[in-house]
Design a protein around this motif. Sequence first.
Motif, PDB file in Angstrom:
ATOM      1  N   LYS A 121      -3.676   3.808  -0.615  1.00  0.00           N
ATOM      2  CA  LYS A 121      -4.152   3.071  -1.781  1.00  0.00           C
ATOM      3  C   LYS A 121      -3.301   1.814  -1.994  1.00  0.00           C
ATOM      4  O   LYS A 121      -2.103   1.822  -1.771  1.00  0.00           O
ATOM      5  CB  LYS A 121      -4.085   3.937  -3.043  1.00  0.00           C
ATOM      6  N   CYS A 122      -3.956   0.756  -2.447  1.00  0.00           N
ATOM      7  CA  CYS A 122      -3.228  -0.463  -2.767  1.00  0.00           C
ATOM      8  C   CYS A 122      -2.357  -0.182  -3.995  1.00  0.00           C
ATOM      9  O   CYS A 122      -2.855   0.213  -5.050  1.00  0.00           O
ATOM     10  CB  CYS A 122      -4.195  -1.611  -3.055  1.00  0.00           C
ATOM     11  N   SER A 123      -1.044  -0.388  -3.853  1.00  0.00           N
ATOM     12  CA  SER A 123      -0.123  -0.068  -4.941  1.00  0.00           C
ATOM     13  C   SER A 123       0.328  -1.300  -5.724  1.00  0.00           C
ATOM     14  O   SER A 123       0.729  -1.189  -6.874  1.00  0.00           O
ATOM     15  CB  SER A 123       1.095   0.672  -4.400  1.00  0.00           C
ATOM     16  N   THR A 154      -0.976   7.549   0.967  1.00  0.00           N
ATOM     17  CA  THR A 154      -2.406   7.648   0.657  1.00  0.00           C
ATOM     18  C   THR A 154      -3.232   6.461   1.135  1.00  0.00           C
ATOM     19  O   THR A 154      -4.454   6.565   1.246  1.00  0.00           O
ATOM     20  CB  THR A 154      -2.615   7.768  -0.863  1.00  0.00           C
ATOM     21  N   PHE A 163       0.839  -1.203   0.000  1.00  0.00           N
ATOM     22  CA  PHE A 163       0.000   0.000   0.000  1.00  0.00           C
ATOM     23  C   PHE A 163       0.872   1.250   0.000  1.00  0.00           C
ATOM     24  O   PHE A 163       1.966   1.261   0.578  1.00  0.00           O
ATOM     25  CB  PHE A 163      -0.917   0.003   1.235  1.00  0.00           C
TER      26      PHE A 163
END
Length: 321
Positions: free
Chosen positions: A96-98, A94, A90
């Motif tokens: 968010k899953c990266s 942020t 992640f």
Amino acid sequence: MYVIPEAIIGDHISRDDCFEAVEQVFASMAAKTAYNFPVIREAIGHADALYGFKSGFDRNALNLGLKSGGYWPDNAEKGLTNHQSTVFLFDADTGKCSAIVGGNLLTALRTAAASAVSVGHLARPDARVLGILGAGHQAAFQLRAVAEQRKFEKIVAWNRSPEKLVSLEAVSNELGLPFECVSVEGLCEQSDVIVTITSSHDPIVPSHLVRPGTHVACMGTDTKGKQEVDAALMGRVSVFTDQIAQSITIGEAQHAVADGSLREIDIIELGAVINGAHPGRVSREEITLFDGTGVGLQDLAVAATVVERACAAGTAMDIKF
């Protein structure tokens, strides 16, 4: 979000990469700039499977995420690896899953790298005989990684089913090293470095058989009740580990701490040796033992390396998510 499937993991990471990543994780943990979250590991009541999560955050590398997976004992009958896992990374800024990264090969590589790091920092420089207890899937990874850390001249190995040692003998031949199938007594008698990689809940290595100057790396399946060596051995050696909290609850130290033969305060983080805060081995006669419990930060570090390499090579799948 990037997806790196299991099939291409091996194209983007080497044993040297894994050694470097795991060594840095240990150093960061000891410096308190990286920490693991509590492990979840449960029997799910289906397919005799164990399932769980390992996760953490490394503030220096900004690796945030988790590994999800476990052990399905009947997978071999289905043509699958018994250990199944996936790493999720992640964005630390942020949330968010990266990236989603196949975790099966990475788990094997980082586990082998952990014992290799312990050998690199704790085994005697003149160690010449390497002993391996166990012949499961992980054993060959251990042999290849650890053999690179010293000028070994011979491999000795033991397994409850000796016929399964054929695969280890093949790796030993590949490395150009003589190989011998031995008893536990014979292994302890000859070995300068011993790696245990079993799922045993009963001690295999008696305390009195381990010679002065030996380095032992206990790398077998870590869970409540696991035990590969006598608890008495833990009380007479210098004990190092990746994470003390796991060592005393699901690692090799759990029994020795419970019976009073080892105190929690006497267990040393391997990262302290890497950072120079602890001298590590202090004499030729000292017996050192590494309790490798496997931490989520290792998985995140090697997965991050794969993501970087796969993106540079153009092989990562970029999915809008």
